[in-house]
Design a protein around this motif. Structure first.
Motif, PDB file in Angstrom:
ATOM      1  N   SER A 151       9.464   9.081  17.031  1.00 47.07           N
ATOM      2  CA  SER A 151       9.861   8.383  15.813  1.00 47.07           C
ATOM      3  C   SER A 151       8.930   7.202  15.568  1.00 47.07           C
ATOM      4  N   PRO A 152       8.723   6.835  14.297  1.00 42.60           N
ATOM      5  CA  PRO A 152       7.702   5.836  13.968  1.00 42.60           C
ATOM      6  C   PRO A 152       8.010   4.451  14.552  1.00 42.60           C
ATOM      7  N   TYR A 153       6.960   3.737  14.874  1.00 43.67           N
ATOM      8  CA  TYR A 153       7.027   2.336  15.260  1.00 43.67           C
ATOM      9  C   TYR A 153       6.600   1.470  14.083  1.00 43.67           C
ATOM     10  N   THR A 154       7.079   0.234  14.063  1.00 47.23           N
ATOM     11  CA  THR A 154       6.539  -0.791  13.184  1.00 47.23           C
ATOM     12  C   THR A 154       5.814  -1.802  14.063  1.00 47.23           C
ATOM     13  N   HIS A 177       3.301   5.588  11.493  1.00 50.97           N
ATOM     14  CA  HIS A 177       3.661   4.261  11.985  1.00 50.97           C
ATOM     15  C   HIS A 177       3.322   3.210  10.919  1.00 50.97           C
ATOM     16  N   ARG A 178       4.104   2.127  10.884  1.00 53.72           N
ATOM     17  CA  ARG A 178       3.932   1.093   9.858  1.00 53.72           C
ATOM     18  C   ARG A 178       3.339  -0.160  10.495  1.00 53.72           C
ATOM     19  N   PHE A 179       2.391  -0.792   9.801  1.00 50.97           N
ATOM     20  CA  PHE A 179       1.698  -1.948  10.341  1.00 50.97           C
ATOM     21  C   PHE A 179       1.837  -3.156   9.420  1.00 50.97           C
ATOM     22  N   PHE A 180       2.057  -4.306  10.052  1.00 52.04           N
ATOM     23  CA  PHE A 180       2.138  -5.582   9.357  1.00 52.04           C
ATOM     24  C   PHE A 180       1.121  -6.558   9.945  1.00 52.04           C
ATOM     25  N   ILE A 181       0.479  -7.330   9.079  1.00 53.86           N
ATOM     26  CA  ILE A 181      -0.142  -8.580   9.512  1.00 53.86           C
ATOM     27  C   ILE A 181       0.988  -9.555   9.783  1.00 53.86           C
ATOM     28  N   ALA A 182       0.884 -10.354  10.850  1.00 59.30           N
ATOM     29  CA  ALA A 182       1.882 -11.396  11.124  1.00 59.30           C
ATOM     30  C   ALA A 182       1.121 -12.660  11.513  1.00 59.30           C
ATOM     31  N   SER A 183       0.866 -13.502  10.532  1.00 57.07           N
ATOM     32  CA  SER A 183      -0.098 -14.587  10.699  1.00 57.07           C
ATOM     33  C   SER A 183       0.448 -15.936  10.239  1.00 57.07           C
ATOM     34  N   GLY A 184      -0.182 -16.989  10.735  1.00 57.13           N
ATOM     35  CA  GLY A 184       0.099 -18.325  10.229  1.00 57.13           C
ATOM     36  C   GLY A 184      -0.651 -18.632   8.952  1.00 57.13           C
ATOM     37  N   ARG A 185      -1.574 -17.769   8.584  1.00 54.39           N
ATOM     38  CA  ARG A 185      -2.382 -18.020   7.390  1.00 54.39           C
ATOM     39  C   ARG A 185      -1.539 -17.946   6.116  1.00 54.39           C
ATOM     40  N   PRO A 186      -2.001 -18.620   5.043  1.00 48.94           N
ATOM     41  CA  PRO A 186      -1.317 -18.486   3.747  1.00 48.94           C
ATOM     42  C   PRO A 186      -1.535 -17.094   3.172  1.00 48.94           C
ATOM     43  N   LEU A 187      -0.743 -16.749   2.159  1.00 41.59           N
ATOM     44  CA  LEU A 187      -0.737 -15.387   1.628  1.00 41.59           C
ATOM     45  C   LEU A 187      -2.107 -14.953   1.132  1.00 41.59           C
ATOM     46  N   PHE A 188      -2.803 -15.807   0.377  1.00 43.01           N
ATOM     47  CA  PHE A 188      -4.080 -15.373  -0.188  1.00 43.01           C
ATOM     48  C   PHE A 188      -5.111 -15.103   0.910  1.00 43.01           C
ATOM     49  N   SER A 189      -5.056 -15.852   1.993  1.00 38.58           N
ATOM     50  CA  SER A 189      -5.968 -15.622   3.107  1.00 38.58           C
ATOM     51  C   SER A 189      -5.538 -14.410   3.940  1.00 38.58           C
ATOM     52  N   ALA A 190      -4.236 -14.288   4.198  1.00 42.07           N
ATOM     53  CA  ALA A 190      -3.730 -13.128   4.943  1.00 42.07           C
ATOM     54  C   ALA A 190      -3.987 -11.839   4.175  1.00 42.07           C
ATOM     55  N   SER A 191      -3.874 -11.881   2.851  1.00 43.80           N
ATOM     56  CA  SER A 191      -4.118 -10.689   2.029  1.00 43.80           C
ATOM     57  C   SER A 191      -5.569 -10.239   2.140  1.00 43.80           C
ATOM     58  N   MET A 192      -6.481 -11.206   2.130  1.00 42.76           N
ATOM     59  CA  MET A 192      -7.894 -10.883   2.269  1.00 42.76           C
ATOM     60  C   MET A 192      -8.160 -10.206   3.608  1.00 42.76           C
ATOM     61  N   LEU A 251      -1.640  -2.892   3.320  1.00 37.89           N
ATOM     62  CA  LEU A 251      -0.988  -3.302   4.556  1.00 37.89           C
ATOM     63  C   LEU A 251       0.113  -4.320   4.226  1.00 37.89           C
ATOM     64  N   ASP A 252       1.269  -4.187   4.845  1.00 42.22           N
ATOM     65  CA  ASP A 252       2.340  -5.161   4.651  1.00 42.22           C
ATOM     66  C   ASP A 252       2.010  -6.449   5.400  1.00 42.22           C
ATOM     67  N   ILE A 253       2.658  -7.551   4.978  1.00 43.51           N
ATOM     68  CA  ILE A 253       2.263  -8.867   5.482  1.00 43.51           C
ATOM     69  C   ILE A 253       3.480  -9.743   5.788  1.00 43.51           C
ATOM     70  N   ILE A 254       3.440 -10.388   6.936  1.00 45.66           N
ATOM     71  CA  ILE A 254       4.231 -11.582   7.231  1.00 45.66           C
ATOM     72  C   ILE A 254       3.207 -12.699   7.402  1.00 45.66           C
ATOM     73  N   CYS A 255       3.355 -13.792   6.684  1.00 47.17           N
ATOM     74  CA  CYS A 255       2.360 -14.854   6.795  1.00 47.17           C
ATOM     75  C   CYS A 255       3.024 -16.219   6.700  1.00 47.17           C
ATOM     76  N   SER A 256       2.181 -17.253   6.744  1.00 44.97           N
ATOM     77  CA  SER A 256       2.688 -18.622   6.772  1.00 44.97           C
ATOM     78  C   SER A 256       3.736 -18.778   7.867  1.00 44.97           C
ATOM     79  N   ASN A 257       3.443 -18.136   9.029  1.00 39.56           N
ATOM     80  CA  ASN A 257       4.328 -18.186  10.203  1.00 39.56           C
ATOM     81  C   ASN A 257       5.761 -17.769   9.897  1.00 39.56           C
TER      82      ASN A 257
END
Length: 273
Positions: A2-5, A37-52, A61-67
């Motif tokens: 089964s898929p992982y995230t 499988h699904r992948f997320f960025i998970a970063s302290g960076r702001p959205l515009f930087s994490a998106s880049m 790619l899905d994103i968690i950012c700004s911590n």
């Protein structure tokens, strides 16, 4: 299977000074995304930087950012904000210690004092790169208060490690904020109770993803809660000693494609413990 995230920090985990992930890492992530499988960025960076950075790893790619303050799932963005009381407290500590202090909205970076010339280009990348249109000077507390409905998180970066350590203690004493660090020279600030781990719990609930099928990669202290929340919390070989000591699973360092190595071991080899 089964898929992982999978949740991945950026700096020190996916990219180094070049600001580009290796071909092996990009190809390995693409291979496992193609398997479901699904992948997320998970970063302290702001959205515009994490998106880049996300675009350099793979499309959509899905994103968690700004911590953990901001999430972008399927293109839909949600954000939490620092309260006026939190901003006032951060202002007081930043002024007391003369910190290069930055506040982030979804589109802009507001600063009290710009980064000193001694700070590396890598440090600038952790904020918003060199684009002057992203930066707005904040000269008064009244200006800062006026942006309370827009500011989502903050960071201070200073090469004086003794000063930054004292300021970190002062920031953590504020009742409305949490302060962590990805590097010894910074203080990463969010609203109290908001971090990468709480964002992961929200995301998993929204996606109906069981925690037993989650994995995360990180190297800094601001990754600790995330690494302890998922089923497989994997410390990079270049992670600090606190992170390594707190995690059961370790992989190779950034320079030796640690993310790709672990993905092949855990998803390719299907370790189930």
């Amino acid at each position: 299977m089964s898929p992982y995230t999978v949740f991945m920090d950026i700096d020190g985990t996916l990219v180094g000074e070049s600001q580009y992930p290796s071909k092996r890492v990009v190809d390995t992530i693409a291979k496992y995304r193609a398997q479901g499988h699904r992948f997320f960025i998970a970063s302290g960076r702001p959205l515009f930087s994490a998106s880049m950075m996300a675009d350099r790893i793979g499309p959509d790619l899905d994103i968690i950012c700004s911590n953990g303050t901001v999430t972008r799932i399927g293109g839909q963005v949600e954000a939490q904000h620092l309260s006026t009381n939190a901003l006032e407290g951060i202002w007081r500590v930043a002024k007391q210690y003369d910190l290069p202090q930055y506040f982030f909205t979804l589109e802009k970076v507001m600063y009290l004092t710009p980064l000193p010339a001694a700070v590396s280009a890598d440090g600038k990348h952790r904020i918003a790169g060199e684009d002057p249109s992203k930066y707005v000077a904040i000269e008064t507390l009244e200006q800062l208060r006026a942006n309370a409905g827009k500011i989502i998180n903050a960071i201070a970066i200073d090469p004086d490690l003794e000063k930054i350590a004292k300021a970190r203690v002062a920031m953590n004493a504020l009742p409305d904020v949490d302060a962590s660090s990805s590097y010894a020279d910074n203080i990463e600030i969010t609203a109290h109770g908001v971090n990468k781990a709480t964002a992961i719990l929200r995301v998993c609930q929204e996606l109906n993803q069981p925690l037993a099928r989650t994995m995360a990669f990180g190297d800094g202290s601001n990754d600790l809660e995330m690494l302890k929340t998922v089923h497989y919390g994997i410390a990079m070989g270049n992670a600090n000693e606190k992170v390594k000591a707190a995690t059961k699973f370790h992989t190779a360092d950034l320079e030796h494609d640690g993310v790709a190595v672990a993905l092949d071991k855990f998803l390719g080899g299907a370790a189930e413990d």
